[in-house]
Design an enzyme around this catalytic site. Structure first.
Site, mmCIF file in Angstrom:
data_model
loop_
_atom_site.group_PDB
_atom_site.id
_atom_site.type_symbol
_atom_site.label_atom_id
_atom_site.label_comp_id
_atom_site.label_asym_id
_atom_site.label_seq_id
_atom_site.Cartn_x
_atom_site.Cartn_y
_atom_site.Cartn_z
ATOM 1 N N LYS A 13 -35.409 28.493 -43.650
ATOM 2 C CA LYS A 13 -34.065 27.843 -44.010
ATOM 3 C C LYS A 13 -34.219 26.418 -44.759
ATOM 4 C CE LYS A 13 -33.177 27.200 -39.414
ATOM 5 N NZ LYS A 13 -34.280 27.547 -38.976
ATOM 6 N N ARG A 88 -26.614 25.477 -33.928
ATOM 7 C CA ARG A 88 -27.588 26.204 -33.178
ATOM 8 C C ARG A 88 -27.422 26.459 -31.986
ATOM 9 N NH1 ARG A 88 -32.348 23.558 -36.222
ATOM 10 N NH2 ARG A 88 -34.381 24.320 -35.376
ATOM 11 N N ARG A 125 -47.731 25.505 -42.648
ATOM 12 C CA ARG A 125 -46.708 24.675 -43.035
ATOM 13 C C ARG A 125 -46.934 23.262 -43.224
ATOM 14 N NH1 ARG A 125 -40.331 24.878 -41.589
ATOM 15 N NH2 ARG A 125 -40.836 23.795 -39.848
ATOM 16 N N ARG A 158 -46.237 18.818 -38.800
ATOM 17 C CA ARG A 158 -45.226 18.517 -37.803
ATOM 18 C C ARG A 158 -45.560 18.350 -36.536
ATOM 19 N NH1 ARG A 158 -39.552 20.782 -39.746
ATOM 20 N NH2 ARG A 158 -39.530 21.137 -37.576
ATOM 21 N N ARG A 169 -40.503 27.089 -29.402
ATOM 22 C CA ARG A 169 -39.141 27.000 -30.338
ATOM 23 C C ARG A 169 -38.626 28.409 -30.304
ATOM 24 N NH1 ARG A 169 -41.619 24.279 -35.272
ATOM 25 N NH2 ARG A 169 -39.603 24.405 -36.280
#
Ligand code: AMP
Length: 214
Positions: A13, A88, A125, A158, A169
């Site tokens: 996203k 969300r 990431r 992160r 998550r």
């Protein structure tokens, strides 16, 4: 044109938000980025939000809504916007319609990625500490190791991209965000797009869908 991108963590996203924002000339609004900026300001409100984020849980709706409301009211959103990570859950979707004075969204793009790719994508990431741009060690490496191509700031992992938090998550996504698909499908707005392949391939698929509906 008002578009929302939905999909599990790691579905792309953020990357698609950046690419499509340029292509469609509308602001890319990431609720995660808005929250991360707010938490950096170090207010009591910000540290409360950070607790939820570090645990991989959703921040309470009223905190996120305040940020989104303020952002979409700015002049640069007059011609539309691209939401990434918001709404969300179905309550946020209803609240968004109220914020937009009943106008709602034009398209909701669901980016679909098989679950086994998600952990691989998120663990590679890297995020820029300066401007928030996203990289991936394998799929989208920076030109200079550990540094952002655009602002040269340091790249970091992160807290919520660590493996145990990624699993939480994903569970939160299934429980709280997946019901959104039914909500937007009933409203006739949902378009499913295959999120596999390179970022450019996925952008092309999304643009095809958006152009088709224009
Ligand atoms: P993201 O950058 O979209 O992956 O979001 C990172 C984290 O920010 C999420 O795991 C949540 O803790 C929080 N967050 C982002 N968007 C929302 C939202 N719409 N509602 C609640 N929490 C959110």
């Amino acid at each position: 044109m008002r578009i929302a991108l939905v999909g599990p963590p790691g579905s792309g996203k953020g990357t698609q938000g950046e690419l499509l924002g340029h292509r469609l000339s509308v602001p890319h609004i990431s609720s995660g980025d808005l929250l991360r900026d707010a938490t950096r300001a170090g207010t009591p409100w910000g540290s409360k939000a950070k607790d939820y984020m570090d645990r991989g849980q959703l921040v309470p709706d009223e905190l996120v809504l305040e940020l989104i409301k303020e952002r979409v009211a700015r002049r640069d959103c007059d011609g539309g916007f691209l939401l990434d990570g918001f709404p969300r859950n179905p309550d946020q979707a209803l609240a968004l319609t109220r914020v937009l004075n009943g106008a709602g969204l034009d398209h909701v793009i669901a980016i679909e990625v098989p679950e086994q790719s998600i952990v691989e994508r998120l663990s590679g990431r890297r995020t820029c500490r300066g401007c928030g741009r996203l990289y991936h060690l394998t799929f989208n490496p920076p030109r200079r190791f550990g540094r952002c191509n655009v602002c040269s700031s340091e790249l970091f992992v992160r807290d919520d991209d660590r493996e145990d938090t990624v699993r939480e998550r994903l569970a939160v996504y299934r429980r709280q965000t997946e019901p959104l698909m039914g909500f937007y499908s009933d409203a006739g707005l949902l378009r499913r797009v295959d999120g596999s392949g390179t970022p450019d391939q996925v952008t092309r698929r999304i643009l095809e869908v958006v152009e088709e509906l224009r």
